[in-house]
Write an enzyme that holds these catalytic residues in place. Structure first.
Site, PDB file in Angstrom:
ATOM      1  N   THR A 119       0.845  -1.201   0.000  1.00 42.50           N
ATOM      2  CA  THR A 119       0.000   0.000   0.000  1.00 42.50           C
ATOM      3  C   THR A 119       0.880   1.250   0.000  1.00 42.50           C
ATOM      4  O   THR A 119       0.642   2.198  -0.763  1.00 42.50           O
ATOM      5  CB  THR A 119      -0.920  -0.010   1.242  1.00 42.50           C
ATOM      6  OG1 THR A 119      -1.769  -1.152   1.140  1.00 42.50           O
ATOM      7  CG2 THR A 119      -1.754   1.250   1.350  1.00 42.50           C
TER       8      THR A 119
ATOM      9  N   ASN B  88      -6.376  -9.340  -7.606  1.00 41.90           N
ATOM     10  CA  ASN B  88      -6.471  -9.992  -6.294  1.00 41.90           C
ATOM     11  C   ASN B  88      -7.835 -10.600  -6.014  1.00 41.90           C
ATOM     12  O   ASN B  88      -8.000 -11.334  -5.046  1.00 41.90           O
ATOM     13  CB  ASN B  88      -6.123  -8.995  -5.182  1.00 41.90           C
ATOM     14  CG  ASN B  88      -6.852  -7.689  -5.313  1.00 41.90           C
ATOM     15  OD1 ASN B  88      -6.765  -7.020  -6.340  1.00 41.90           O
ATOM     16  ND2 ASN B  88      -7.592  -7.311  -4.290  1.00 41.90           N
TER      17      ASN B  88
ATOM     18  N   GLN C 229       0.114  -9.821  -6.449  1.00 44.38           N
ATOM     19  CA  GLN C 229      -0.525 -11.140  -6.567  1.00 44.38           C
ATOM     20  C   GLN C 229       0.143 -11.999  -7.637  1.00 44.38           C
ATOM     21  O   GLN C 229      -0.134 -13.193  -7.719  1.00 44.38           O
ATOM     22  CB  GLN C 229      -2.021 -10.985  -6.886  1.00 44.38           C
ATOM     23  CG  GLN C 229      -2.809 -10.263  -5.816  1.00 44.38           C
ATOM     24  CD  GLN C 229      -3.026 -11.096  -4.547  1.00 44.38           C
ATOM     25  OE1 GLN C 229      -2.810 -12.310  -4.522  1.00 44.38           O
ATOM     26  NE2 GLN C 229      -3.465 -10.444  -3.483  1.00 44.38           N
TER      27      GLN C 229
ATOM     28  N   SER D 153       4.718  -7.339  -2.168  1.00 44.81           N
ATOM     29  CA  SER D 153       4.390  -7.416  -0.741  1.00 44.81           C
ATOM     30  C   SER D 153       4.845  -8.772  -0.199  1.00 44.81           C
ATOM     31  O   SER D 153       4.598  -9.802  -0.826  1.00 44.81           O
ATOM     32  CB  SER D 153       2.871  -7.271  -0.551  1.00 44.81           C
ATOM     33  OG  SER D 153       2.541  -7.335   0.816  1.00 44.81           O
TER      34      SER D 153
ATOM     35  N   HIS E 248       3.886 -10.499   2.555  1.00 42.92           N
ATOM     36  CA  HIS E 248       2.969 -11.443   3.200  1.00 42.92           C
ATOM     37  C   HIS E 248       2.089 -12.216   2.225  1.00 42.92           C
ATOM     38  O   HIS E 248       1.351 -13.112   2.626  1.00 42.92           O
ATOM     39  CB  HIS E 248       2.136 -10.747   4.288  1.00 42.92           C
ATOM     40  CG  HIS E 248       1.059  -9.828   3.811  1.00 42.92           C
ATOM     41  ND1 HIS E 248      -0.259 -10.170   3.829  1.00 42.92           N
ATOM     42  CD2 HIS E 248       1.107  -8.562   3.342  1.00 42.92           C
ATOM     43  CE1 HIS E 248      -0.987  -9.150   3.393  1.00 42.92           C
ATOM     44  NE2 HIS E 248      -0.184  -8.155   3.087  1.00 42.92           N
TER      45      HIS E 248
ATOM     46  N   THR F 182      13.993   3.715  10.525  1.00 43.00           N
ATOM     47  CA  THR F 182      14.886   2.564  10.723  1.00 43.00           C
ATOM     48  C   THR F 182      14.267   1.333  10.079  1.00 43.00           C
ATOM     49  O   THR F 182      13.079   1.056  10.258  1.00 43.00           O
ATOM     50  CB  THR F 182      15.105   2.326  12.240  1.00 43.00           C
ATOM     51  OG1 THR F 182      15.656   3.525  12.783  1.00 43.00           O
ATOM     52  CG2 THR F 182      16.044   1.156  12.479  1.00 43.00           C
TER      53      THR F 182
ATOM     54  N   CYS G  45      -9.430  -5.853   2.072  1.00 44.57           N
ATOM     55  CA  CYS G  45      -9.421  -4.449   2.500  1.00 44.57           C
ATOM     56  C   CYS G  45     -10.420  -3.591   1.737  1.00 44.57           C
ATOM     57  O   CYS G  45     -10.319  -2.379   1.717  1.00 44.57           O
ATOM     58  CB  CYS G  45      -8.014  -3.873   2.420  1.00 44.57           C
ATOM     59  SG  CYS G  45      -6.968  -4.655   1.239  1.00 44.57           S
TER      60      CYS G  45
HETATM   61  N1  PLP Z   1      -2.033  -4.693  -4.157  1.00 45.50           N
HETATM   62  C1  PLP Z   1      -2.712  -5.842  -4.290  1.00 45.50           C
HETATM   63  C2  PLP Z   1      -3.027  -6.359  -5.657  1.00 45.50           C
HETATM   64  C3  PLP Z   1      -3.121  -6.552  -3.157  1.00 45.50           C
HETATM   65  O1  PLP Z   1      -3.798  -7.701  -3.293  1.00 45.50           O
HETATM   66  C4  PLP Z   1      -2.806  -6.032  -1.882  1.00 45.50           C
HETATM   67  C5  PLP Z   1      -3.291  -6.704  -0.661  1.00 45.50           C
HETATM   68  O2  PLP Z   1      -4.378  -7.243  -0.599  1.00 45.50           O
HETATM   69  C6  PLP Z   1      -2.094  -4.834  -1.803  1.00 45.50           C
HETATM   70  C7  PLP Z   1      -1.729  -4.188  -2.965  1.00 45.50           C
HETATM   71  C8  PLP Z   1      -1.718  -4.228  -0.483  1.00 45.50           C
HETATM   72  O3  PLP Z   1      -0.721  -5.012   0.140  1.00 45.50           O
HETATM   73  P1  PLP Z   1      -0.256  -4.688   1.625  1.00 45.50           P
HETATM   74  O4  PLP Z   1      -1.101  -5.528   2.513  1.00 45.50           O
HETATM   75  O5  PLP Z   1       1.208  -5.105   1.663  1.00 45.50           O
HETATM   76  O6  PLP Z   1      -0.414  -3.244   1.842  1.00 45.50           O
END
Ligand code: PLP
Length: 387
Positions: free
Chosen positions: A70, A152, A180, A200, A202, A239, A331
């Site tokens: 994000t 996503n 993704q 990302s 995670h 940091t 989200c």
């Molecule tokens: N972009 C896409 C396509 C995503 O699926 C996501 C998370 O669902 C994000 C951005 C945001 O990732 P983060 O959780 O690292 O902010």
């Protein structure tokens, strides 16, 4: 428990966690410190940077670590304004993640320039002709185009490798959110046509709270978060999250090393899941109510719907059976509560309300596929009977 919400986040892998632990326990030096403990942390961050860069086949010094994808997406849209002074318009697709869509419209409110939204086709992919038409009509004012690689919610894959070279030849900056797509396909053919790429940790079995931005030309950016002048080449103060970054690096290394094997593995699991699901629904006489929303091409994520079955009821029933899926993006909290992605693909509100997202990972087992597919079919049947 069967976790089929891997587009929302993934379970951290043991190898990633093992790599991180020393930096949470004893290797706690600040990478900016000049003593040995600090230098060890600095080196760990640089090794991770190389591993992330390797996933994209780009130079390590063009990777900037952030606290999330994000944040990386925000940097692209907010921090290139100086470069876009003469050509302030931005193009995004209607299927982008909220961190692009909302940010683009926030930038539009605050700065000069317009945001153009490229429509999606029924497949979930962007309408390339519509994009080219927008670019043709506004070629002197468009400075940046942001198109995600894999969606996503649907797993639809946009052919950015075919579109971006033309845009770059017109002097337009290109960005692709590859959050993704990472770990599901080789990305070097994408990075060669991008000025920016977002990743990302995670989503690929790394820790939460770490993202990265590939920046082809660091001069095109100013920092979003100002602070330490040497941290992240002066482009991201604060940091460094050393353990998180180390985990991200390891996750990228594993994703690059085992890519073909992982893709085959996920395809096998999703194949099993859908063959059992369709078999069960056919046996119940309910096969006609199952529909796929768009065309998933990234093996990991699928959007499906069952006519007349409210997703909310279905999700609650699945949850009670410890089968975890979702209605869409984790989200998304739009006012209407309806997925903007499915909406842009032309689905009706009713169809959207009966849609669920199922997303797989290598950590799912074949037994889980059998259990979850049978469980899903049974829940659908029970709700269908109660209607
Ligand atoms: N972009 C896409 C396509 C995503 O699926 C996501 C998370 O669902 C994000 C951005 C945001 O990732 P983060 O959780 O690292 O902010």
């Amino acid at each position: 428990m069967v976790y089929l919400d891997n587009a929302a986040t993934t379970r951290i892998s043991d190898a990633v966690l093992q790599n991180m632990l020393p930096y949470l326990r004893i290797g706690y030096g600040n990478p900016g410190s000049v003593h040995t403990l600090g230098r060890q942390s600095f080196e760990a961050v640089e090794t991770a940077r190389q591993r992330v860069a390797f996933l994209l086949e780009v130079p390590a010094q063009n990777i900037i670590f952030t606290a999330s994808a994000t944040e990386a997406n925000n940097m692209v849209l907010r921090c290139t304004r100086e470069r876009l002074r003469e050509r302030p318009d931005i193009v995004v697709s209607a299927g982008e993640h909220d961190s692009i869509l909302r940010t683009a419209f926030d930038v539009e409110r605050r700065e000069k320039g317009h945001v153009f939204k490229v429509p999606l086709m029924e497949s979930g992919r962007i309408d390339t002709l519509a994009l080219m038409d927008i670019v043709e009509r506004h070629r002197d004012s468009i400075g940046l185009v942001s198109i995600m690689r894999a969606n996503n919610e649907t797993g639809a894959v946009n052919p950015v490798e075919n579109i971006f070279p033309k845009l770059q030849s017109l002097g337009i900056l290109t960005h692709s959110d590859c959050v993704q797509a990472a770990g599901t396909e080789p990305l070097e053919h994408i990075s060669h046509v991008c000025d920016f790429i977002t990743l990302s940790a995670h989503k690929i079995h790394g820790p939460k709270g770490v993202g990265a931005l590939y920046v082809k030309d660091k001069e095109a950016l100013v920092p979003l978060i100002t602070g330490g002048s040497v941290q992240e080449y002066g482009l991201r103060g604060g940091t460094e999250n050393v353990a998180g970054i180390v985990g991200f690096g390891k996750a990228c290394e594993l994703a690059s090393k085992n890519l073909a094997e992982n893709v085959q593995n996920i395809n096998m699991k999703s194949g099993k899941f859908f063959s059992v699901l369709t078999e069960q629904l056919a046996r119940m006489g309910l096969i006609d109510i199952l529909h796929f929303n768009g065309e998933s091409q990234n093996s990991k994520t699928y959007s499906i719907r069952f006519d007349g079955i409210p997703a909310e009821t279905l999700l609650m029933m699945l949850d009670a059976n410890e089968i975890y899926v979702s209605a869409g993006s984790a989200c998304t909290a739009h006012d209407t509560g309806l997925s903007h992605v499915l909406s842009a693909m032309g689905l009706s509100p009713e169809e959207i309300r009966s849609s669920i997202r199922i997303s797989f990972s290598t950590m799912n087992t074949m037994d889980e596929m059998l259990f979850a597919a049978c469980g899903l079919a049974t829940c659908v049947q029970r709700i269908h009977k109660s209607l």
